[in-house]
Design a protein around this motif. Structure first.
Motif, mmCIF file in Angstrom:
data_model
loop_
_atom_site.group_PDB
_atom_site.id
_atom_site.type_symbol
_atom_site.label_atom_id
_atom_site.label_comp_id
_atom_site.label_asym_id
_atom_site.label_seq_id
_atom_site.Cartn_x
_atom_site.Cartn_y
_atom_site.Cartn_z
ATOM 1 N N GLY B 459 -86.531 52.121 34.830
ATOM 2 C CA GLY B 459 -86.471 53.030 35.964
ATOM 3 C C GLY B 459 -85.381 53.111 36.817
ATOM 4 N N SER B 460 -85.632 52.898 38.177
ATOM 5 C CA SER B 460 -84.304 52.623 38.983
ATOM 6 C C SER B 460 -84.491 51.266 39.274
ATOM 7 C CB SER B 460 -84.467 53.727 40.345
ATOM 8 O OG SER B 460 -85.615 53.315 40.716
ATOM 9 N N ARG B 461 -84.790 50.491 38.568
ATOM 10 C CA ARG B 461 -84.703 48.937 38.844
ATOM 11 C C ARG B 461 -83.534 48.334 37.915
ATOM 12 N NH1 ARG B 461 -90.253 46.441 41.034
ATOM 13 N NH2 ARG B 461 -90.411 47.592 42.788
ATOM 14 N N VAL B 462 -83.023 47.312 38.629
ATOM 15 C CA VAL B 462 -82.076 46.712 37.661
ATOM 16 C C VAL B 462 -82.263 45.067 37.444
ATOM 17 C CG1 VAL B 462 -80.380 46.151 39.716
ATOM 18 C CG2 VAL B 462 -79.580 46.403 37.460
ATOM 19 N N PHE B 463 -81.996 44.876 36.335
ATOM 20 C CA PHE B 463 -82.254 43.328 35.829
ATOM 21 C C PHE B 463 -80.902 43.006 35.412
ATOM 22 C CE2 PHE B 463 -86.954 43.055 35.893
ATOM 23 C CZ PHE B 463 -87.307 44.442 36.038
ATOM 24 N N VAL B 464 -80.341 41.807 35.987
ATOM 25 C CA VAL B 464 -79.180 41.467 35.620
ATOM 26 C C VAL B 464 -79.060 40.151 34.747
ATOM 27 C CG1 VAL B 464 -76.965 40.625 36.544
ATOM 28 C CG2 VAL B 464 -77.904 41.973 37.989
ATOM 29 N N THR B 465 -78.769 40.214 33.751
ATOM 30 C CA THR B 465 -78.813 39.103 32.612
ATOM 31 C C THR B 465 -77.556 38.389 32.746
ATOM 32 O OG1 THR B 465 -78.034 40.707 30.904
ATOM 33 C CG2 THR B 465 -80.288 40.677 31.214
ATOM 34 N N ALA B 466 -76.336 38.782 33.013
ATOM 35 C CA ALA B 466 -75.121 37.918 32.936
ATOM 36 C C ALA B 466 -74.209 38.440 33.904
ATOM 37 C CB ALA B 466 -74.626 37.755 31.620
ATOM 38 N N ARG B 467 -73.858 37.409 34.501
ATOM 39 C CA ARG B 467 -72.522 37.887 35.684
ATOM 40 C C ARG B 467 -71.153 38.078 34.756
ATOM 41 N NH1 ARG B 467 -74.068 38.500 41.064
ATOM 42 N NH2 ARG B 467 -72.023 39.759 41.065
ATOM 43 N N SER B 468 -70.360 38.614 35.483
ATOM 44 C CA SER B 468 -69.212 38.932 35.015
ATOM 45 C C SER B 468 -68.966 38.084 33.652
ATOM 46 C CB SER B 468 -67.969 38.753 35.928
ATOM 47 O OG SER B 468 -68.341 39.095 36.996
#
Lengths: 82, 595
Positions: B459-468
């Motif tokens: 939906g409009s939620r974000v899950f960050v799996t790896a930074r740069s």
């Protein structure tokens, strides 16, 4: 003067032995970075213990020129004298 | 600033001034409104004692005087002023003097590693050169470094605050920076060799400040902030210097060095001043939990702490759970956790998890993630340590952002598919200062920013799996592999272009910097020496441990164009028996196990 520094060095070694591998020989020429592999946070923790023990404040500039236990002992000896 | 005395009192939590956190055209307007109240900044020393108080009113008055002194130096509008960002009232004074004078403040790092005198001076010099600074200032503690860094640079003036306070005041009119002019430059935690200064306009900054206050933190008058974060990073600079100012909150500071030495002081200040908002990257909470004594916890009351933001690295829930457990007696509530996502290129914040909900964790199928980048939620009955991955919900994007998850070709991906996170909106940077090439690498002509981070949306939620993608994050420090490679290539016995650096996960669940270097050296003693030198260089320049893998020439995998492939090198390395064996040793990262 030399004996004063030697005593300080002995104390530094005692403080350090709590946080590093006991198999490493701690000598005057032991390098905090290349010999002991201390990370920056560990360095600060150690510096804090040294400061508390001797009741001194070691400034960042002096620390930036220190590589070995012997060099740190010199810095501490100067501060204790004041 | 008040004189040091036993009776010094921190500024009050806002009691009278009506809260206003939108409608400011520039940072000066925000300051002048805050100056009508009684709040401001408070500075605590390494023993946790208050040593300086700077109310917003005093800051306004002092910044105006200092601005007139700076204007007398005859710099053009928009001139850059490098400020060594030690946590000290001088930073706030100079930052705001620039706002009044029409100059651009540039915050410069202030942390110096043991034995790293020369490396630090070089870093300062490179940054001052890159931004074309006319003026540079540092606190007394950094005077030698700054004077060495600026030798022969031909700056209009470089010195300590006292030198500037001795300048005559110009009678020129103060023309504060306007909405479309820059608010500041901030060096990203990017490569130290090619530093990039993020340029943020007044308008962009104020938009983000207002969204953070209204949507993210839901700031009220009764809030109070506490921070030990460095002012040369976005979370410290924006989150804990500008956000409180643009919401008229009082803020209590400890320096990062004081925190690293005595993490409990953070909790002491939070407890004594009834702090309600404080943030840290995960490693800060972990350090606290590790070094706290049970007796310490008994003494503190953290029940007022309603927002404990966690950001800046991929969030691993374990150390946070440990922190909450240790701090239970203080009244700290795990519901205070707020995962957030952001970066200097977007002023600070991109998304916030909902307040009061604690950490929301998505448990997904590990195999599908590895194979197809698909985040399929695992039903409770199928979850196990071997087949699942955990990702923290970083919440909804702030309302002003457009966002999309795209594949490497730039095509949008559906929900629950991993790709690059792209955003667009009014708080996004103008670009990297005077570096159109670097800007074009991350920004499209129509204003979309490629964050470089990997994640998926639900939906409009974000899950960050790896930074740069390539960045190595160790204990909250971002290190660029290029910088490690460059260092290693200068060591005799290692060839230019034959080193590859990356982070490898250890069995303890931490990240370790790994350098794989090709060498023609066959003599074991000499190889050992090369390894020692590389480790020492990495340690001196970056303050971190590393693992060095010396391999014969021709071992490193290359792409069809002859470039080293970091990702393939990493895959090869992880599969090697030597890495497995090294981890069997207790101190795999230490010199002896690495010989």
């Amino acid at each position: 003067m030399a004996t004063q520094e030697e005593k300080i060095e002995e104390t530094l070694r005692e403080i350090l032995s709590g946080s590093v591998d006991s198999s490493v020989d701690l000598a005057s020429s032991t390098n905090f970075v290349s010999d002991l592999g201390l990370e920056s946070i560990q360095v600060l923790e150690f510096v804090m213990e040294v400061e508390e023990h001797f009741d001194i404040a070691i400034d960042m500039e002096s620390l930036s020129d220190v590589l070995t236990i012997g060099q740190l002992a010199k810095v501490v000896a100067e501060l204790v004298k004041d | 600033m008040s004189a040091e005395s036993m009776s010094m009192k921190p500024t009050e939590t806002n009691r009278c001034l009506p809260l206003k956190n939108q409608g400011f055209d520039n940072l000066v307007e925000a300051l002048e409104y805050a100056a009508e109240g009684e709040t401001g900044y408070n500075f605590y020393n390494g023993r946790g004692e208050l040593y300086a108080v700077l109310s917003y009113r005093e800051l306004r008055d002092e910044a105006q005087v200092l601005a007139r002194r700076l204007l007398g130096l005859g710099c053009e509008r928009g001139a850059r002023v490098g400020i060594v960002a030690e946590t000290h009232p001088m930073f706030h004074r100079f930052f705001y003097a620039c706002q009044y004078a029409g100059f651009i403040p540039v915050s410069l790092p202030s942390s110096v590693q043991i034995g790293a005198h020369k490396a630090y001076v070089e870093q300062l010099r490179r940054m001052l050169e890159t931004c074309g600074a006319d003026i540079a200032v540092s606190p007394e503690s950094h005077a030698t470094f700054l004077s060495e860094a600026t030798v022969g640079m031909g700056l209009k003036m470089a010195g300590v605050p006292e030198d500037f306070d001795a300048l005559p005041e110009s009678d020129a009119e103060l023309r504060p920076m306007t909405a479309d002019e820059p608010a500041y430059l901030q060096y990203t935690s990017g490569s130290t060799r090619f530093p990039r200064g993020v340029e943020i306009t007044q308008k962009a900054a104020l938009k983000n400040l207002s969204e953070i206050a209204q949507e993210g933190l839901k700031i009220g008058r009764e809030d109070r902030m506490v921070s030990w974060l460095p002012l040369y990073h976005d979370m410290g600079l924006v989150g804990f210097m500008l956000v409180p100012l643009a919401s008229q909150l009082s803020t209590d500071y400890l320096s990062p060095r004081s925190f690293a030495m005595r993490p409990r002081l953070w909790l002491k200040v939070l407890s004594e001043n009834r702090g309600t908002i404080s943030s840290s990257p995960p490693f800060g909470y972990a350090l606290c939990a590790k070094r706290l004594r049970w007796a310490d916890c008994q003494a503190y009351d953290l029940s007022a702490w309603r927002v404990a933001c966690v950001g800046a690295e991929r969030i691993n829930p374990e150390p946070l759970e440990r922190f909450a457990e240790v701090l239970k007696p203080t009244g700290f509530s795990p519901e205070a956790w707020v995962a957030c996502y952001g970066m200097a290129e977007c002023t600070l914040a991109i998304s916030f998890a909902p307040l009061g909900g604690g950490l929301e964790i998505d448990i997904v199928d590990k195999e599908l993630m590895a194979e197809r980048g698909e985040a399929r939620p695992l039903p409770a009955s199928e979850r196990g340590a071997m087949n699942s991955l955990c990702f923290v919900d970083c919440g909804e994007f702030l309302p002003s952002y457009s966002y999309s998850i795209r594949d490497d070709a730039g095509e949008p991906l559906p929900d629950r598919r991993c790709g690059r996170i792209w955003v667009k909106g009014p708080s996004v940077m103008t670009g990297y200062f005077e570096d159109p090439e670097a800007t074009a690498e991350v920004m499209s002509a129509n204003g979309w920013l490629d964050t470089g981070d990997i994640g998926y949306c639900v939906g409009s939620r974000v899950f960050v799996t790896a930074r740069s993608k390539d960045v190595i994050i160790i204990k909250g420090r971002n290190i660029w592999p290029q910088d490690l490679e460059h260092l290693a290539e200068h060591i005799p016995g290692v060839r230019y272009g034959h080193v590859s650096a990356f982070a490898a996960p250890t069995r303890a669940g931490e990240e370790l910097a790994v350098l794989v270097a090709e060498s023609r050296e066959k003599n074991p003693a000499k190889c050992r020496q090369i390894i020692e030198e590389m480790k020492a260089a990495v340690q001196t320049h970056f303050g971190i441990n590393s693992y060095i893998d010396l391999v014969p020439s021709g071992t490193l995998p290359r792409t069809s164009s002859g470039k080293l492939s970091r990702s393939q090198t990493k895959r090869d390395f992880l599969a090697r028996e030597s890495w497995d064996a090294a981890q069997d040793g207790d101190r795999f990262a230490s010199a002896e196990a690495n010989g």
